[in-house]
Design a protein around this motif. Structure first.
Motif, PDB file in Angstrom:
ATOM      1  N   ARG A  28       0.826  -1.214   0.000  1.00 31.04           N
ATOM      2  CA  ARG A  28       0.000   0.000   0.000  1.00 31.04           C
ATOM      3  C   ARG A  28       0.857   1.259   0.000  1.00 31.04           C
ATOM      4  N   THR A  33      -3.994   0.427  -4.264  1.00 24.33           N
ATOM      5  CA  THR A  33      -5.278   0.836  -3.702  1.00 24.33           C
ATOM      6  C   THR A  33      -5.587  -0.051  -2.497  1.00 24.33           C
ATOM      7  N   ALA A  34      -6.653   0.285  -1.799  1.00 20.90           N
ATOM      8  CA  ALA A  34      -7.076  -0.540  -0.658  1.00 20.90           C
ATOM      9  C   ALA A  34      -7.365  -1.968  -1.105  1.00 20.90           C
ATOM     10  N   GLU A  37      -4.106  -3.792  -2.123  1.00 19.08           N
ATOM     11  CA  GLU A  37      -3.341  -4.178  -0.934  1.00 19.08           C
ATOM     12  C   GLU A  37      -3.891  -5.470  -0.335  1.00 19.08           C
ATOM     13  N   VAL A  72      -3.367   1.427   7.045  1.00 21.44           N
ATOM     14  CA  VAL A  72      -4.668   2.081   7.205  1.00 21.44           C
ATOM     15  C   VAL A  72      -4.539   3.545   6.814  1.00 21.44           C
ATOM     16  N   HIS A  73      -5.313   3.944   5.803  1.00 24.68           N
ATOM     17  CA  HIS A  73      -5.217   5.292   5.238  1.00 24.68           C
ATOM     18  C   HIS A  73      -6.365   6.187   5.715  1.00 24.68           C
ATOM     19  N   GLU A  78     -13.701   3.299   3.773  1.00 27.63           N
ATOM     20  CA  GLU A  78     -13.034   2.371   2.857  1.00 27.63           C
ATOM     21  C   GLU A  78     -12.081   1.448   3.613  1.00 27.63           C
ATOM     22  N   GLU A  79     -11.359   2.000   4.576  1.00 28.39           N
ATOM     23  CA  GLU A  79     -10.406   1.186   5.337  1.00 28.39           C
ATOM     24  C   GLU A  79     -11.123   0.165   6.219  1.00 28.39           C
ATOM     25  N   LYS A  82     -12.372  -2.503   3.890  1.00 26.32           N
ATOM     26  CA  LYS A  82     -11.255  -3.335   3.412  1.00 26.32           C
ATOM     27  C   LYS A  82     -10.933  -4.435   4.415  1.00 26.32           C
ATOM     28  N   GLN A 134      -7.142   7.237  11.438  1.00 24.75           N
ATOM     29  CA  GLN A 134      -6.702   5.969  10.859  1.00 24.75           C
ATOM     30  C   GLN A 134      -6.725   4.858  11.909  1.00 24.75           C
TER      31      GLN A 134
END
Length: 203
Positions: A28, A33-34, A37, A72-73, A78-79, A82, A134
């Motif tokens: 990542r 991208t998530a 990854e 973790v972004h 989204e995270e 994921k 995050q």
């Protein structure tokens, strides 16, 4: 071969040892991208499982001590999605593809670290806020352990004060927000369930 050697040796001689951490963090940080990854990380994990089985090992003897390492972004939902999607995919693969019998073999145990590439050199104190969100996403996504980056890591090794703030971020999250007291607390949210399904399909 080195990874399977490690899994095999530890299974035989160190049965309480968590053998390997299957990492996607570097993937990542390099620009994935998530979904990418998670996809590449899970593919690595499944390759290790297949190779271990080909070596003659029994799945339920080594699978419960495999673990994963995710980045973790900033995109909070989204995270979370994921990590939820990765957990689903791993459980289904372990049961359906590899024939796991133990529930422990289905569990995707993970460590998460906040995103190094999201930190800014300018206005480094803003990194405290980024890291906190995050870290929250990691916890809401089901992480078992967590590394929170220090605000000044873009400049140098962290100062003692910055490292302490990173530690306090985790402690406040764990002991003051109560988010750790519920498993999968966002389950059932229409938005999050749809996003989890979308990312799972992408993975």
């Amino acid at each position: 071969k080195l990874v399977v050697d490690t899994i095999e040796y530890c299974t035989k001689h160190l049965p309480q040892w968590n053998t390997v951490s299957i990492s996607g963090y570097h993937i990542r940080e390099a620009g994935a991208t998530a979904a990418e990854e998670a996809a590449f990380t899970l593919a690595d994990g499944m390759a290790y499982v297949r190779a271990s089985l080909e070596r003659g090992m029994e799945l339920d003897q080594f699978a419960p001590r495999l673990s994963f390492f995710f980045d973790v972004h900033n995109d909070l939902f989204e995270e979370i999605a994921k990590l939820r999607a990765a957990r689903r995919i791993w459980a289904r693969a372990m049961r359906g593809r590899f024939g796991a019998q133990l529930d422990a073999s289905l569990k995707l145990r993970m460590h998460c670290q906040t995103a190094g590439v999201s930190l800014t050199e300018q206005q480094p104190m803003n990194n405290i806020v980024r890291v906190a969100y995050q870290a929250l996403a990691a916890v809401l996504g089901g992480t078992q352990s967590l590394h929170t980056n220090s605000m000044d890591e873009t400049l140098a090794l962290p100062t003692e004060q910055a490292a302490k703030i990173a530690l306090r971020t985790q402690q406040i999250l764990a002991h003051e927000t109560h988010v750790t007291q519920t498993v999968d607390p966002l389950a059932g949210s229409y938005f999050l369930e749809q996003l989890t399904n979308k990312i799972e399909a992408e993975i």
